[in-house]
Design an enzyme around this catalytic site. Structure first.
Site, PDB file in Angstrom:
ATOM      1  N   HIS A  81     -17.428  14.943 -13.181  1.00 35.16           N
ATOM      2  CA  HIS A  81     -16.005  15.112 -13.483  1.00 35.16           C
ATOM      3  C   HIS A  81     -15.672  14.450 -14.800  1.00 35.16           C
ATOM      4  CE1 HIS A  81     -11.685  15.330 -12.992  1.00 35.16           C
ATOM      5  NE2 HIS A  81     -11.944  16.283 -12.133  1.00 35.16           N
ATOM      6  N   HIS A 110     -14.599  24.989 -14.144  1.00 36.88           N
ATOM      7  CA  HIS A 110     -13.307  24.558 -13.575  1.00 36.88           C
ATOM      8  C   HIS A 110     -13.252  25.090 -12.137  1.00 36.88           C
ATOM      9  CE1 HIS A 110      -9.197  23.389 -13.313  1.00 36.88           C
ATOM     10  NE2 HIS A 110      -8.616  24.231 -14.150  1.00 36.88           N
ATOM     11  N   ASP A 115     -14.710  20.529  -5.674  1.00 37.35           N
ATOM     12  CA  ASP A 115     -15.257  21.861  -5.377  1.00 37.35           C
ATOM     13  C   ASP A 115     -16.462  21.822  -4.447  1.00 37.35           C
ATOM     14  OD1 ASP A 115     -13.536  23.521  -6.994  1.00 37.35           O
ATOM     15  OD2 ASP A 115     -14.347  22.395  -8.668  1.00 37.35           O
TER      16      ASP A 115
HETATM   17  C1  LIG Z   1     -16.995  18.848 -14.615  1.00 30.84           C
HETATM   18  C2  LIG Z   1     -17.785  18.895 -15.897  1.00 30.84           C
HETATM   19  C3  LIG Z   1     -17.476  20.197 -16.633  1.00 30.84           C
HETATM   20  C4  LIG Z   1     -17.349  17.712 -16.763  1.00 30.84           C
HETATM   21  O1  LIG Z   1     -17.941  17.900 -17.984  1.00 30.84           O
HETATM   22  P1  LIG Z   1     -17.987  16.821 -19.159  1.00 30.84           P
HETATM   23  O2  LIG Z   1     -17.024  15.739 -18.953  1.00 30.84           O
HETATM   24  O3  LIG Z   1     -17.889  17.617 -20.409  1.00 30.84           O
HETATM   25  O4  LIG Z   1     -19.411  16.193 -18.991  1.00 30.84           O
HETATM   26  P2  LIG Z   1     -20.746  16.806 -19.576  1.00 30.84           P
HETATM   27  O5  LIG Z   1     -20.919  18.221 -19.185  1.00 30.84           O
HETATM   28  O6  LIG Z   1     -20.780  16.489 -21.038  1.00 30.84           O
HETATM   29  O7  LIG Z   1     -21.800  15.936 -18.802  1.00 30.84           O
HETATM   30  C5  LIG Z   1     -22.205  14.607 -19.168  1.00 30.84           C
HETATM   31  C6  LIG Z   1     -23.661  14.422 -18.745  1.00 30.84           C
HETATM   32  O8  LIG Z   1     -23.760  14.534 -17.320  1.00 30.84           O
HETATM   33  C7  LIG Z   1     -24.559  15.662 -16.962  1.00 30.84           C
HETATM   34  N1  LIG Z   1     -23.878  16.389 -15.910  1.00 30.84           N
HETATM   35  C8  LIG Z   1     -22.547  16.512 -15.736  1.00 30.84           C
HETATM   36  N2  LIG Z   1     -22.286  17.274 -14.673  1.00 30.84           N
HETATM   37  C9  LIG Z   1     -23.471  17.626 -14.181  1.00 30.84           C
HETATM   38  C10 LIG Z   1     -23.834  18.409 -13.088  1.00 30.84           C
HETATM   39  N3  LIG Z   1     -22.914  18.977 -12.308  1.00 30.84           N
HETATM   40  N4  LIG Z   1     -25.140  18.580 -12.836  1.00 30.84           N
HETATM   41  C11 LIG Z   1     -26.075  18.014 -13.616  1.00 30.84           C
HETATM   42  N5  LIG Z   1     -25.792  17.252 -14.675  1.00 30.84           N
HETATM   43  C12 LIG Z   1     -24.496  17.069 -14.951  1.00 30.84           C
HETATM   44  C13 LIG Z   1     -24.624  16.529 -18.209  1.00 30.84           C
HETATM   45  O9  LIG Z   1     -25.765  17.334 -18.237  1.00 30.84           O
HETATM   46  C14 LIG Z   1     -24.576  15.497 -19.292  1.00 30.84           C
HETATM   47  O10 LIG Z   1     -25.851  14.915 -19.380  1.00 30.84           O
HETATM   48  P3  LIG Z   1     -26.467  14.539 -20.814  1.00 30.84           P
HETATM   49  O11 LIG Z   1     -25.527  13.512 -21.383  1.00 30.84           O
HETATM   50  O12 LIG Z   1     -27.814  14.031 -20.505  1.00 30.84           O
HETATM   51  O13 LIG Z   1     -26.462  15.794 -21.629  1.00 30.84           O
HETATM   52  C15 LIG Z   1     -19.299  18.780 -15.613  1.00 30.84           C
HETATM   53  O14 LIG Z   1     -19.555  17.632 -14.844  1.00 30.84           O
HETATM   54  C16 LIG Z   1     -19.840  20.019 -14.936  1.00 30.84           C
HETATM   55  O15 LIG Z   1     -20.185  20.981 -15.605  1.00 30.84           O
HETATM   56  N6  LIG Z   1     -19.899  20.034 -13.567  1.00 30.84           N
HETATM   57  C17 LIG Z   1     -20.320  21.205 -12.858  1.00 30.84           C
HETATM   58  C18 LIG Z   1     -19.169  22.181 -12.744  1.00 30.84           C
HETATM   59  C19 LIG Z   1     -18.093  21.695 -11.811  1.00 30.84           C
HETATM   60  O16 LIG Z   1     -18.369  21.230 -10.714  1.00 30.84           O
HETATM   61  N7  LIG Z   1     -16.852  21.847 -12.253  1.00 30.84           N
HETATM   62  C20 LIG Z   1     -15.697  21.488 -11.446  1.00 30.84           C
HETATM   63  C21 LIG Z   1     -15.046  20.262 -11.960  1.00 30.84           C
HETATM   64  S1  LIG Z   1     -13.774  19.705 -10.854  1.00 30.84           S
END
Ligand SMILES: CC(C)(COP(=O)(O)OP(=O)(O)OC[C@H]1O[C@@H](n2cnc3c(N)ncnc32)[C@H](O)[C@@H]1OP(=O)(O)O)[C@@H](O)C(=O)NCCC(=O)NCCS
Length: 378
Positions: free
Chosen positions: A263, A223, A314
């Site tokens: 996201h 987050h 971010d």
């Molecule tokens: C924001 C976030 C938590 C959303 O999570 P979510 O909706 O649960 O999506 P998931 O984590 O399940 O990701 C879906 C797929 O995209 C990939 N993915 C998502 N964000 C990614 C990232 N930042 N880098 C690499 N791969 C990513 C995941 O590995 C997953 O791949 P898979 O289906 O092959 O396993 C996620 O994109 C993330 O962890 N981002 C990095 C942290 C971040 O920037 N957070 C701030 C958000 S405003």
């Protein structure tokens, strides 16, 4: 009442409440506060006006805005025991931990502590908004062995924060850059920290408890902590001397996530990233320090191409704040300085029409009834 049929991991796509505060169209990349597009707010508004909009539902008139700004500035005051606490914590504590604990402490000295009426919550919102910014600035001065700077009630919220942080009046460019960043991050519907705040408020606990919970949720790297993680990554790439694309390629090969990308709601560009990218670029050019922007842009283009992932709010906050001279562990606290506006609006909305938030779980443990085995027989 029957429970929902299927659990949705992470509550993705679940509508958990009605709200009139923030609207997101994840497919079109639209974000609006009370119906007003975030681009209009970023281009024309300031943090005070945006906060008024979030709390009261409409844009203020000139006199309402002046009065609101006066009240917010008047709330730049804290009991001396909060100062004592900030002096007493280990200097190596992270500012987010200190902020979380200090906000909890604030409740003990808040004149409305025992009162959770609508009006009392609005009064607490003014105080918390001003005090959160003060706490971040004051702790940073203390941990660096610098003298505390008194609040200046003639300055805007952003300018006062920068002055209390750096000890000098900020430039107009720095003030505007921070103000826009605060507008962009002020609310985002049922993000994890806001949801946490609403869950706590829904138990009829108090506003400070809700905000403490929200700060705890914001701190996580999935987050609000992602802005700091992004900068750590940029620095690691820089120090390794590796080509950024190669570095990120290796991270993908190791199945690592790249902070600042992806996201839950947006499937296209996060509209906040559009502004932060521009700010990062402009600040880089005007300061002659465009290294971080250039590296960020290279990574963004590669991640876009390779994984179809977009930069989120971010990603460019990191290079923007660094170019402004802000330290990494203050990035997430600055997010909190902004998001308190949204948290407060949501807590007030929740309590104005409350029902306890209490979902169910899909039980996957041992089947009932399991025998109770006496301890001697286990
Ligand atoms: C924001 C976030 C938590 C959303 O999570 P979510 O909706 O649960 O999506 P998931 O984590 O399940 O990701 C879906 C797929 O995209 C990939 N993915 C998502 N964000 C990614 C990232 N930042 N880098 C690499 N791969 C990513 C995941 O590995 C997953 O791949 P898979 O289906 O092959 O396993 C996620 O994109 C993330 O962890 N981002 C990095 C942290 C971040 O920037 N957070 C701030 C958000 S405003």
């Amino acid at each position: 009442m029957a429970s929902a049929v299927l659990p949705i991991k992470g509550l993705e796509g679940i509508i958990a409440t009605k709200s009139s505060i923030c609207w997101i169209d994840g497919e079109a990349g639209v974000l609006a506060y009370r119906g007003i597009d975030i681009h209009d707010l970023a281009n024309h508004s300031n943090f005070e006006e945006t906060t008024y909009l979030l709390w009261f539902g409409v844009l203020p008139t000139e006199s309402q805005l002046a009065e609101f700004s006066r009240e917010l500035a008047a709330a730049r005051t804290m009991n001396w025991r909060i100062y004592d606490f900030l002096r007493s914590v280990p200097y190596e504590s992270t500012p987010m931990e200190v902020l979380r604990t200090a906000v909890s402490l604030l409740s003990l000295y808040d004149p409305d502590e025992k009162d959770s009426t609508h009006d009392s919550n609005v009064r607490k919102s003014y105080r918390l908004t001003s005090q959160i910014a003060m706490i971040v600035a004051i702790f940073d001065r203390i941990r660096k062995g610098k003298s505390i700077v008194d609040p200046d009630r003639t300055l805007s919220h952003s300018a006062n924060f920068l002055r209390m942080l750096n000890g000098v009046n900020p430039t107009e460019t720095a003030t505007r850059a921070l103000d826009v960043a605060l507008i962009l991050q002020a609310d985002h519907e049922l993000n994890a920290s806001t949801f946490a705040a609403r869950v706590i408020a829904s138990t009829l606990s108090d506003m400070h408890s809700a905000i403490v919970g929200a700060i705890g949720a914001l701190k996580g790297p999935l987050h609000g902590g992602a802005n700091a993680e992004t900068m750590k990554l940029l620095i690691a790439i820089d120090e390794s001397g590796t080509d950024p694309v190669e570095y990120v390629r290796q991270m993908f090969a190791q199945k690592k996530k790249i902070s600042g990308f992806g996201h839950r709601v947006y499937v296209t560009e996060d509209p906040r990233a559009t502004h932060l990218r521009r700010m990062s670029e402009d600040l880089g050019k005007s300061s002659g320090k465009s290294k971080w922007f250039d590296m960020s842009r290279t990574i963004e283009l590669f991640v876009n191409k390779e994984k179809k992932l977009n930069a989120n709010v971010d990603f460019y906050s990191a290079s923007t704040y660094t170019t402004l001279g802000v330290e990494i562990d203050l990035f997430t606290p600055i997010f909190a300085i902004s998001r308190i506006a949204g948290w407060a609006a949501h807590v007030i909305e929740q309590l104005d029409d409350n029902r306890l938030i209490r979902p169910r779980a899909d039980y996957i443990g041992p089947p009932y009834p399991e025998p109770y085995t006496p301890i001697a027989e286990r």
